[in-house]
Scaffold this motif. Structure first.
Motif, PDB file in Angstrom:
ATOM      1  N   THR A 122      86.614  29.379  18.711  1.00  0.00           N
ATOM      2  CA  THR A 122      86.351  30.351  17.648  1.00  0.00           C
ATOM      3  C   THR A 122      86.003  29.653  16.343  1.00  0.00           C
ATOM      4  O   THR A 122      85.420  28.578  16.334  1.00  0.00           O
ATOM      5  CB  THR A 122      87.537  31.318  17.498  1.00  0.00           C
ATOM      6  N   TYR A 123      86.388  30.262  15.228  1.00  0.00           N
ATOM      7  CA  TYR A 123      85.812  29.919  13.934  1.00  0.00           C
ATOM      8  C   TYR A 123      86.065  28.494  13.470  1.00  0.00           C
ATOM      9  O   TYR A 123      85.152  27.846  12.947  1.00  0.00           O
ATOM     10  CB  TYR A 123      86.329  30.894  12.873  1.00  0.00           C
ATOM     11  N   ALA A 124      87.282  27.970  13.605  1.00  0.00           N
ATOM     12  CA  ALA A 124      87.574  26.664  13.029  1.00  0.00           C
ATOM     13  C   ALA A 124      86.635  25.590  13.569  1.00  0.00           C
ATOM     14  O   ALA A 124      86.094  24.783  12.805  1.00  0.00           O
ATOM     15  CB  ALA A 124      89.031  26.282  13.294  1.00  0.00           C
ATOM     16  N   VAL A 125      86.418  25.578  14.875  1.00  0.00           N
ATOM     17  CA  VAL A 125      85.559  24.562  15.485  1.00  0.00           C
ATOM     18  C   VAL A 125      84.098  24.781  15.107  1.00  0.00           C
ATOM     19  O   VAL A 125      83.397  23.856  14.687  1.00  0.00           O
ATOM     20  CB  VAL A 125      85.731  24.577  17.019  1.00  0.00           C
ATOM     21  N   VAL A 126      83.634  26.015  15.233  1.00  0.00           N
ATOM     22  CA  VAL A 126      82.231  26.311  14.926  1.00  0.00           C
ATOM     23  C   VAL A 126      81.947  26.116  13.444  1.00  0.00           C
ATOM     24  O   VAL A 126      80.907  25.552  13.056  1.00  0.00           O
ATOM     25  CB  VAL A 126      81.875  27.741  15.381  1.00  0.00           C
ATOM     26  N   TYR A 127      82.862  26.542  12.583  1.00  0.00           N
ATOM     27  CA  TYR A 127      82.653  26.385  11.143  1.00  0.00           C
ATOM     28  C   TYR A 127      82.648  24.925  10.719  1.00  0.00           C
ATOM     29  O   TYR A 127      81.995  24.560   9.737  1.00  0.00           O
ATOM     30  CB  TYR A 127      83.734  27.142  10.377  1.00  0.00           C
ATOM     31  N   GLY A 128      83.377  24.076  11.427  1.00  0.00           N
ATOM     32  CA  GLY A 128      83.324  22.656  11.110  1.00  0.00           C
ATOM     33  C   GLY A 128      81.922  22.096  11.298  1.00  0.00           C
ATOM     34  O   GLY A 128      81.428  21.317  10.465  1.00  0.00           O
ATOM     35  N   VAL A 129      81.261  22.496  12.384  1.00  0.00           N
ATOM     36  CA  VAL A 129      79.885  22.039  12.619  1.00  0.00           C
ATOM     37  C   VAL A 129      78.948  22.627  11.567  1.00  0.00           C
ATOM     38  O   VAL A 129      78.062  21.937  11.044  1.00  0.00           O
ATOM     39  CB  VAL A 129      79.428  22.434  14.035  1.00  0.00           C
ATOM     40  N   ILE A 130      79.139  23.893  11.235  1.00  0.00           N
ATOM     41  CA  ILE A 130      78.308  24.516  10.197  1.00  0.00           C
ATOM     42  C   ILE A 130      78.479  23.796   8.865  1.00  0.00           C
ATOM     43  O   ILE A 130      77.500  23.469   8.183  1.00  0.00           O
ATOM     44  CB  ILE A 130      78.676  26.009  10.047  1.00  0.00           C
ATOM     45  N   GLY A 131      79.728  23.526   8.498  1.00  0.00           N
ATOM     46  CA  GLY A 131      79.988  22.880   7.217  1.00  0.00           C
ATOM     47  C   GLY A 131      79.327  21.524   7.104  1.00  0.00           C
ATOM     48  O   GLY A 131      78.854  21.136   6.027  1.00  0.00           O
ATOM     49  N   ARG A 132      79.273  20.778   8.198  1.00  0.00           N
ATOM     50  CA  ARG A 132      78.695  19.442   8.163  1.00  0.00           C
ATOM     51  C   ARG A 132      77.178  19.431   8.267  1.00  0.00           C
ATOM     52  O   ARG A 132      76.554  18.405   7.984  1.00  0.00           O
ATOM     53  CB  ARG A 132      79.295  18.600   9.293  1.00  0.00           C
ATOM     54  N   ASN A 133      76.579  20.535   8.687  1.00  0.00           N
ATOM     55  CA  ASN A 133      75.142  20.518   8.952  1.00  0.00           C
ATOM     56  C   ASN A 133      74.329  21.524   8.146  1.00  0.00           C
ATOM     57  O   ASN A 133      73.103  21.511   8.234  1.00  0.00           O
ATOM     58  CB  ASN A 133      74.904  20.780  10.452  1.00  0.00           C
ATOM     59  N   VAL A 134      74.993  22.400   7.387  1.00  0.00           N
ATOM     60  CA  VAL A 134      74.293  23.372   6.554  1.00  0.00           C
ATOM     61  C   VAL A 134      74.523  23.005   5.091  1.00  0.00           C
ATOM     62  O   VAL A 134      75.663  22.750   4.692  1.00  0.00           O
ATOM     63  CB  VAL A 134      74.811  24.804   6.830  1.00  0.00           C
ATOM     64  N   PRO A 135      73.471  22.955   4.285  1.00  0.00           N
ATOM     65  CA  PRO A 135      73.640  22.613   2.864  1.00  0.00           C
ATOM     66  C   PRO A 135      74.609  23.558   2.163  1.00  0.00           C
ATOM     67  O   PRO A 135      74.741  24.737   2.536  1.00  0.00           O
ATOM     68  CB  PRO A 135      72.228  22.746   2.297  1.00  0.00           C
ATOM     69  N   ALA A 136      75.287  23.042   1.148  1.00  0.00           N
ATOM     70  CA  ALA A 136      76.316  23.818   0.455  1.00  0.00           C
ATOM     71  C   ALA A 136      75.773  25.133  -0.094  1.00  0.00           C
ATOM     72  O   ALA A 136      76.480  26.149  -0.091  1.00  0.00           O
ATOM     73  CB  ALA A 136      76.926  22.984  -0.672  1.00  0.00           C
ATOM     74  N   GLU A 137      74.518  25.120  -0.540  1.00  0.00           N
ATOM     75  CA  GLU A 137      73.967  26.332  -1.145  1.00  0.00           C
ATOM     76  C   GLU A 137      73.691  27.433  -0.123  1.00  0.00           C
ATOM     77  O   GLU A 137      73.427  28.581  -0.497  1.00  0.00           O
ATOM     78  CB  GLU A 137      72.682  26.009  -1.908  1.00  0.00           C
TER      79      GLU A 137
END
Length: 409
Positions: A122-137
């Motif tokens: 669920t979210y914690a694992v998927v969001y970790g990948v998003i956080g590292r690969n999607v720009p902050a903006e």
């Protein structure tokens, strides 16, 4: 570094969002429908509602307790192995839930195995990948889009699960869902990350996982977000599991409960996506405070209004807009304050509080019902806790920690 990730190409945002959203659609979609099994399982097995509710409570507790460790593994070795193991555990847990003939076996499968599986899918694992690969903006928007996918999973899977129960029986329905979650296995390959150089991904190379968690637990803003998330878990899991039985107790048919859970999922698609957009442009702490306060208002209106199918559907639509809309701003705040190097682990730690609330909400609902014959006390707690969570989120500031701020001049 995970050898499976050595040849992984850099993730495109489109690939990441499609695969991540599909994974969350499956994992959260199945999870949101568990309340539909309360009545058929307890009636056929001769169990009390507390027996079922306690197993669901343990599921949420195990999910939360495993979250920080699972997040640490995903941060360190990549999401692929974690997601794959989670999918296998999910299938085993659903099959065990279907075949368990005693409360202990039911607790181990639906509580233990599925709880571990949800931590890994669920979210914690998927969001970790998003956080590292999607720009902050674009991060808050991307997290909102992924959360919206989980909501669409509820809208899609709840009516499907209800139809399967009606046509095939509750056991065969669970076995079919066990097969469906195995689709996470091929989707997980779309979240393979390329190797990251030391010191990349939003944090100094010298900071290990232990230092990161100590830093977060010493930060007042992290503790306030964590306390607010407890309330989120208490409210949504109590409603998700016990609403069908509450409506049945008041003479409304199972189709009303199915429609209500589906509407929560449908409107949550809108709510989570809009929350991600708002959080990208405006104050995330104020957004969270507004969401929690509005939940309390919606519950008060629902309880005071005459109960009918129409009032249930209006309640479901309103609550759906607020259902998982806390997820994107909460996780985006964690990333904004602490950076993304340990985001899965820190997100899992915040989520542990959410799951402690979930444990208490779902178990207390069943325990109080068995002792009082009604849900009034738990509804009252939902209202009071919503007000408290709104007050807790207001003082949170969005500025990054000093070690992450660029030097002046």
């Amino acid at each position: 570094m995970n050898p499976l990730n050595r040849s992984a190409p850099a993730l495109s945002i489109r690939q990441l969002l499609i695969c991540g959203a599909a994974i969350v659609t499956l994992s959260m979609g199945v999870r949101h429908g568990f309340g539909l099994w309360l009545s058929p399982i307890t009636m056929e097995r001769g169990w009390t509602r507390e027996t079922f509710a306690f197993a669901m409570a343990v599921q949420n507790l195990v999910w939360g307790l495993a979250g920080p460790l699972v997040g640490l593994l995903a941060d360190r070795h990549g999401a692929l192995r974690v997601l794959s193991a989670g999918a296998l555990l999910y299938a085993l847990g659903l099959a065990g839930m279907a075949l368990a003939g005693a409360p202990t076996a039911f607790l181990l499968s639906s509580g233990g195995l599925i709880g571990l599986a949800q931590a890994g899918t669920t979210y914690a694992v998927v969001y970790g990948v998003i956080g590292r690969n999607v720009p902050a903006e674009r991060r808050s928007w991307a997290m909102g889009l992924t959360a919206a996918a989980g909501s669409f999973g509820q809208f899609l899977m709840v009516p499907l699960a209800s139809g399967l129960i009606d046509r095939l029986g509750w056991q065969q329905a669970l076995l079919l869902l066990a097969g469906s979650v195995l689709l996470i296995l091929p989707l997980a390959w779309g979240l393979r990350e390329a190797p990251r150089p030391a010191g990349a991904a939003g944090g100094p190379a010298a900071q290990g996982a232990g230092a990161a968690i100590r830093e977060a637990l010493g930060e007042r803003r992290f503790l306030l977000l964590t306390a607010g998330y407890f309330v989120c878990g208490f409210q949504v899991v109590f409603i998700g599991v016990h609403l069908p039985s509450y409506l049945r107790d008041h003479g409304l048919g199972p189709e009303v409960a199915t429609g209500a859970l589906a509407l929560i999922g449908l409107f949550n698609v809108i709510g989570t996506y809009v929350a991600g957009l708002i959080g990208q442009r405006h104050s995330k702490p104020r957004l969270l405070a507004a969401i929690y306060a509005l939940r309390s208002v919606v519950i008060v209106v629902f309880l005071l209004a005459p109960l009918s199918a129409l009032s249930v559907y209006l309640f479901a639509a309103a609550m759906g807009l607020l259902w998982l809309s806390t997820v994107p701003p909460t996780n985006a705040l964690v990333a904004q304050i602490f950076g993304v190097r340990h985001l899965s682990m820190l997100g899992g730690t915040v989520f542990l509080s959410h799951q402690l609330g979930s444990f208490l909400g779902v178990w207390l609902g069943g325990w109080l019902y068995d002792h009082q014959g009604r849900y009034d006390s738990v509804w009252g707690l939902c209202i009071a806790l919503g007000v408290l969570a709104a007050l807790l989120n207001l003082p949170v500031r969005e500025t990054p920690l000093a070690r992450l701020r660029p030097a002046a001049g």
